[in-house]
Design an enzyme around this catalytic site. Structure first.
Site, PDB file in Angstrom:
ATOM      1  N   ASP A 100       0.819  -1.203   0.000  1.00  0.00           N
ATOM      2  CA  ASP A 100       0.000   0.000   0.000  1.00  0.00           C
ATOM      3  C   ASP A 100       0.856   1.257   0.000  1.00  0.00           C
ATOM      4  OD1 ASP A 100      -1.946   1.873   0.225  1.00  0.00           O
ATOM      5  OD2 ASP A 100      -2.692   1.240   2.172  1.00  0.00           O
ATOM      6  N   ASP A 311      -1.876   5.472  -5.895  1.00  0.00           N
ATOM      7  CA  ASP A 311      -2.086   4.654  -4.702  1.00  0.00           C
ATOM      8  C   ASP A 311      -2.319   3.194  -5.071  1.00  0.00           C
ATOM      9  OD1 ASP A 311      -2.649   3.669  -2.216  1.00  0.00           O
ATOM     10  OD2 ASP A 311      -4.472   4.821  -1.905  1.00  0.00           O
TER      11      ASP A 311
END
Length: 441
Positions: A100, A311
């Site tokens: 992440d 992201d």
């Protein structure tokens, strides 16, 4: 990651993420690569990973750390969570961690294994000789200046306890600990700070990769990392596997780069995330047509709204209203009669179709995101612009940021499929290169 009922895969805390690891290694420069896969997360994990994280930025300076040789592969089942399996502890125990780039906190599941119960994938601290917990007296637990991104307290055992709420109301908590990562038989990190979650329904941990001082890359002094997200099709009988590198990517000579943007502190609140990978999105094209969206929509205003972020922890792409309305207007023009009326998937995607996705894709055409006035373009072909969300329904993988209660544009991993994405920390740039990620080396 995945998206289930108001659950896609993007992480945001109400207080934001922390932690990561400090990797120091020996002399020779080698390459660390991990086969990367997307796997389904548990229901709560799914809802968590749909939101964006943010923390106070501090960039670690220092000499470049060497990079390492290591290779590990895991599988990818339904949705778009990018999961690497890392060996942690002494002797190592393999742990599933969601890659992440939108969060700082790295954490793993910690539970004592029981001979009376089936084997689990959680980490058993009692089996590791390198495991230690942070006491209440540790500066991270009692900082001179309160760190609201990491709510900590002393538990009844005088250990450093952390807790925070995700935007869906889920509580994640545990102790801050130190533990080694074994990257290969010859390369082991020193003990790194991470979270040890004991009260969590998640099946996976988090590998926080943003620019925060406690993220994996900051503590590890990783100069560069990259991943290649494989294209996922509903008809796949075998789950595709992508690739993840820490260090130099052998394909980087083919990449085109854009700068990671920085902004003055006056633009960092209340909506700006200074730890995110902020880039200069300048245009969106659908079917080759550049939509009439002003550049300013993709850049943060005085309050930080409008920031555009890359992201890996977000499945879909989300746009602020001024951009989203133009995208939806064009989709209605091109394929309006086929739109599924009054249908919203997961509380976030409302451009969905019942019809043949190939036919709908032909009506809409390719979807492309243009950065730095055309220096780099990420394009998804018309055959791959819709995501199968089940029940014969396919949705355009773009949602409204407002549905996540955020004010940023997020380029999620769906629109990174079949591209190398390289984060060059030292040079503050991100590289992109089109690739077949199921075959990339």
């Amino acid at each position: 990651m995945k998206m289930a009922s108001c659950n896609s895969h993007f992480l945001i805390f109400l207080t934001a993420f922390i932690t990561s690891l400090h990797l120091s290694i020996q002399q020779n420069t080698a390459l660390l690569s991990f086969p990367l896969t997307s796997v389904p997360l548990s229901e709560t994990s799914a809802s968590k990973s749909k939101f964006l994280s943010s923390l106070t930025v501090r960039k670690n300076a220092g000499a470049a750390a060497p990079l390492f040789g290591y290779n590990y592969q895991s599988s990818f089942k339904y949705s778009m969570a990018l999961v690497v399996s890392l060996p942690i502890g002494t002797p190592p125990q393999n742990q599933q961690m969601v890659l992440d780039t939108g969060s700082q906190l790295s954490w793993i599941q910690c539970n004592r294994k029981s001979p009376q119960k089936p084997p689990t994938t959680t980490f058993d601290p009692s089996l590791s000789s390198s495991f230690s917990v942070l006491p209440c007296t540790h500066p991270l637990c009692k900082p001179r200046i309160p760190d609201f991104t990491l709510p900590t307290s002393c538990d009844q055992n005088r250990l450093c306890h952390y807790s925070y709420f995700y935007a869906d109301g889920t509580l994640a908590e545990g102790n801050l600990v130190r533990e080694k990562f074994t990257l290969s038989t010859s390369q082991t990190t020193p003990p790194l700070i991470l979270g040890c979650a004991r009260e969590s329904a998640e099946a996976e941990g988090i590998l926080g990769m943003n620019l925060g001082r406690l993220s994996f890359i900051s503590q590890a002094k990783v100069n560069k990392f990259s991943y290649c997200v494989p294209h996922r099709q509903a008809s796949d009988k075998i789950n595709p596997t992508g690739k993840f590198y820490l260090g130099q990517n052998p394909n980087s000579h083919t990449f085109k780069y854009i700068k990671i943007l920085t902004f003055p502190e006056s633009q960092r609140s209340p909506n700006f995330d200074p730890l995110a990978y902020t880039v200069g999105l300048t245009a969106i094209k659908i079917g080759g047509k550049k939509l009439n969206i002003p550049d300013a929509v993709f850049r943060p205003d005085a309050g930080g709204s409008g920031q555009t972020i890359i992201d890996s922890g977000t499945q879909y792409t989300f746009l602020v209203d001024a951009a989203y309305s133009k995208v939806r207007e064009e989709i209605v023009n091109l394929a309006g009669p086929k739109l599924k009326k009054e249908y919203v998937y997961g509380g976030a995607l409302d451009m969905c179709f019942d019809g043949n996705p190939i036919e709908v894709g032909r009506l809409i055409g390719d979807v492309a995101f243009e950065f730095d006035k055309g220096t780099v373009e990420i394009s998804i072909s018309k055959e791959g612009i819709l995501d199968n969300v089940g029940g014969g329904v396919h949705c355009l993988a773009i949602g409204r940021s407002e549905s996540l209660a955020i004010a940023s544009n997020i380029i999620g991993n769906f629109h990174q499929q079949n591209h190398w994405v390289e984060f060059d920390i030292n040079n503050r740039q991100i590289g992109f290169g089109a690739a077949d990620c199921t075959k990339s080396e």
